[in-house]
Design an enzyme around this catalytic site. Structure first.
Site, PDB file in Angstrom:
ATOM      1  N   LEU A   1       0.822  -1.215   0.000  1.00  0.00           N
ATOM      2  CA  LEU A   1       0.000   0.000   0.000  1.00  0.00           C
ATOM      3  C   LEU A   1       0.851   1.258   0.000  1.00  0.00           C
ATOM      4  CD1 LEU A   1      -2.732  -1.003   2.622  1.00  0.00           C
ATOM      5  CD2 LEU A   1      -3.027  -0.823   0.150  1.00  0.00           C
ATOM      6  N   GLY A   2       2.011   1.159   0.605  1.00  0.00           N
ATOM      7  CA  GLY A   2       2.874   2.333   0.676  1.00  0.00           C
ATOM      8  C   GLY A   2       4.106   2.053   1.508  1.00  0.00           C
TER       9      GLY A   2
ATOM     10  N   GLY B   1       6.324   3.576   4.527  1.00  0.00           N
ATOM     11  CA  GLY B   1       6.350   4.533   5.622  1.00  0.00           C
ATOM     12  C   GLY B   1       7.771   4.924   5.964  1.00  0.00           C
ATOM     13  N   GLY B   2       7.900   5.750   7.010  1.00  0.00           N
ATOM     14  CA  GLY B   2       9.223   6.199   7.407  1.00  0.00           C
ATOM     15  C   GLY B   2      10.088   5.071   7.945  1.00  0.00           C
ATOM     16  N   PHE B   3       9.462   4.027   8.518  1.00  0.00           N
ATOM     17  CA  PHE B   3      10.241   2.970   9.157  1.00  0.00           C
ATOM     18  C   PHE B   3       9.809   1.578   8.718  1.00  0.00           C
ATOM     19  CE2 PHE B   3       9.483   6.519  12.106  1.00  0.00           C
ATOM     20  CZ  PHE B   3      10.743   7.079  12.067  1.00  0.00           C
ATOM     21  N   GLY B   4       9.034   1.492   7.628  1.00  0.00           N
ATOM     22  CA  GLY B   4       8.627   0.174   7.189  1.00  0.00           C
ATOM     23  C   GLY B   4       7.709   0.226   5.983  1.00  0.00           C
TER      24      GLY B   4
ATOM     25  N   VAL C   1       4.018  -0.956   4.248  1.00  0.00           N
ATOM     26  CA  VAL C   1       2.644  -1.268   4.624  1.00  0.00           C
ATOM     27  C   VAL C   1       2.003  -2.113   3.532  1.00  0.00           C
ATOM     28  CG1 VAL C   1       0.392  -0.336   5.254  1.00  0.00           C
ATOM     29  CG2 VAL C   1       2.475   0.883   5.918  1.00  0.00           C
TER      30      VAL C   1
ATOM     31  N   LYS D   1       1.922  -3.271   8.814  1.00  0.00           N
ATOM     32  CA  LYS D   1       3.191  -2.554   8.702  1.00  0.00           C
ATOM     33  C   LYS D   1       4.326  -3.479   9.132  1.00  0.00           C
ATOM     34  CE  LYS D   1       3.824   1.830   9.621  1.00  0.00           C
ATOM     35  NZ  LYS D   1       3.998   3.131  10.300  1.00  0.00           N
TER      36      LYS D   1
ATOM     37  N   ASP E   1       4.970  14.324  12.206  1.00  0.00           N
ATOM     38  CA  ASP E   1       5.086  13.977  10.784  1.00  0.00           C
ATOM     39  C   ASP E   1       3.725  14.060  10.093  1.00  0.00           C
ATOM     40  OD1 ASP E   1       6.331  13.284   8.432  1.00  0.00           O
ATOM     41  OD2 ASP E   1       6.381  11.146   8.851  1.00  0.00           O
TER      42      ASP E   1
END
Length: 447
Positions: free
Chosen positions: A124-125, A127-130, A132, A146, A240
């Protein structure tokens, strides 16, 4: 004699015990050139932390005493790089599971099956640390998973876990967790309409967002932030906020997501400082982007940018080389508001199908939130009052953003302010790194 700041490293006399300059943390040095009477001050900042030393003395034609002072702005959080301890994390998740209804442990192989073994088609996308993924449980329930990457710290994971204790209509729900070997996974409710970013960046989707939906998103975000800052029994700063982290449910109601950067403050006026600045350019508050200082008003700035983006369908671009601190969207919006031509700000996709009074009020509130000085920004409780009642007059007018500096060199390395009195020269050095340094040079007669 004159002083030059250049981004190089130079040799200095390190014979005295008072010099505490670690090579891996960065070095500030001064070199004298007897032949030309030049004094050269050299700054090499560390990407991770502020410099640590007390003074440097250089012998030559002129004796210099240089004292470095780190600006005292909040407390540096030293736990943000803490290494994962799987046993501690498992124990933490288990404790939260026992106290938070609806938060449960998931089997790793259940997660693998739900994501088709973490198939790229399920992403799906990022993220800053993983990463999703979209998943589906055997009972048909859709979930978002995530999978934290190797760069995530224990603080990132712990910050996300705060969501299990939070219950609000405008926050995403954290459903569970899974720790398996080195895998660290969090499971969330699935948002059918994806992120707000898709509707802002993809113009074909933007047509779905009429003004009533946009206003609903603005008020929903306001209520979610009021809860984070005041109503959740703690002062939680997200740090964020951006369209990518605003998810939309089946009814187009907004949900604030991605709490990996969130931090708890001791009070609503407290501030802290970090050497690990996260977030996206254009949404980060000036004090956070330049010095790593964050407080609740840091979220208020990001909220103001979000509102302007929702109204205009535009992105906010920061012109770093021209000393920009707030972005082109804020500057343009301020001039349009001042000239009473906010119709030029409105997303063309809306046509003339919007409430002028609501647009005007939202734009002015957004500009108040996007002030450069945190002290000039309203609290989110005040924002909610200003948006929810047409009878409340707005308390003040937003100040004009600082003018850009034209024709200057790249300001990312360092910028300086210098004053001289008698035999003392004070220099203030600021840069894009999360630090501000003051250097005092005392000139003594040649011995």
């Amino acid at each position: 004699m004159f002083i030059r700041l250049i981004p190089l490293i130079s040799l200095v006399d390190n014979s005295t015990n008072s010099r505490r300059a670690k090579a891996e943390e960065g070095v500030l040095s001064v070199v004298t050139d007897n032949s030309s009477s030049h004094i050269r001050s050299v700054l090499k900042p560390s990407p991770a932390r502020a410099l640590e030393f007390s003074e440097i003395k250089v012998q030559g034609a002129t004796e210099l005493c240089i004292v470095e002072e780190k600006t005292s702005v909040g407390k540096v959080n030293m736990q943000e790089q803490k290494i994962f301890n799987i046993e501690e994390l498992t124990e933490l998740c288990t404790r939260i599971e026992e106290t938070c209804v609806g938060f449960a442990k998931f089997n790793f192989f259940q997660i693998v099956d739900a994501t088709d073994n973490f198939s790229e088609r399920r992403i799906l996308g990022l993220g800053g640390f993983g990463t999703v993924y979209k998943g589906q449980l055997p009972n048909g329930l859709m979930i978002a998973i995530k999978r934290l990457d190797e760069h995530a710290t224990v603080f990132d994971f712990d910050s996300e876990l705060q969501l299990a204790k939070l219950q609000h209509a405008n926050l995403t729900r954290l459903l569970g967790w899974c720790i398996h070997g080195k895998e660290r996974i969090l499971v969330y409710e699935f948002m059918q309409n994806g992120s707000l970013d898709h509707y802002i960046s993809e113009r074909t989707k933007g047509q779905v967002l009429d003004w009533s939906k946009r206003f609903k998103i603005i008020t929903g975000l306001t209520e979610g932030l009021v809860y984070l800052h005041k109503g959740s029994m703690s002062c939680l700063v997200h740090r964020d906020l951006k369209p990518h982290n605003i998810l939309l449910d089946y009814n187009m109601s907004p949900k604030i997501a991605d709490f990996g950067s969130a931090r708890t403050l001791s009070s609503d006026v407290a501030e802290e400082r970090t050497s690990r600045v996260v977030g996206t350019s254009g949404y980060k508050a000036p004090e956070y982007a330049s010095q790593g200082v964050y407080l609740l008003k840091t979220d208020v700035f990001s909220f103001g940018i979000l509102v302007l983006v929702i109204i205009s369908g535009r992105k906010n671009t920061i012109l770093n080389k021209q000393g920009d601190t707030v972005g082109d969207l804020v500057r343009d919006a301020w001039h349009m508001w001042k000239d009473q031509r906010l119709h030029d700000l409105v997303d063309p996709l809306l046509g003339d199908r919007y409430e002028v009074a609501e647009i005007t009020r939202c734009a002015q509130v957004a500009l108040l939130c996007a002030q450069e000085d945190p002290a000039d920004r309203p609290a989110m409780t005040d924002v909610a009052a200003m948006l929810n009642s047409e009878n409340i007059s707005l308390p003040m007018e937003p100040k004009q953003p600082t003018a850009l500096i034209h024709g200057c060199a790249d300001r990312d390395t360092a910028s300086t302010y210098m004053s001289q009195s008698g035999r003392t020269i004070d220099i203030t050095i600021t840069s894009s790194a999360p630090m501000s340094t003051r250097v005092r040079i005392i000139l003594d007669p040649e011995v």
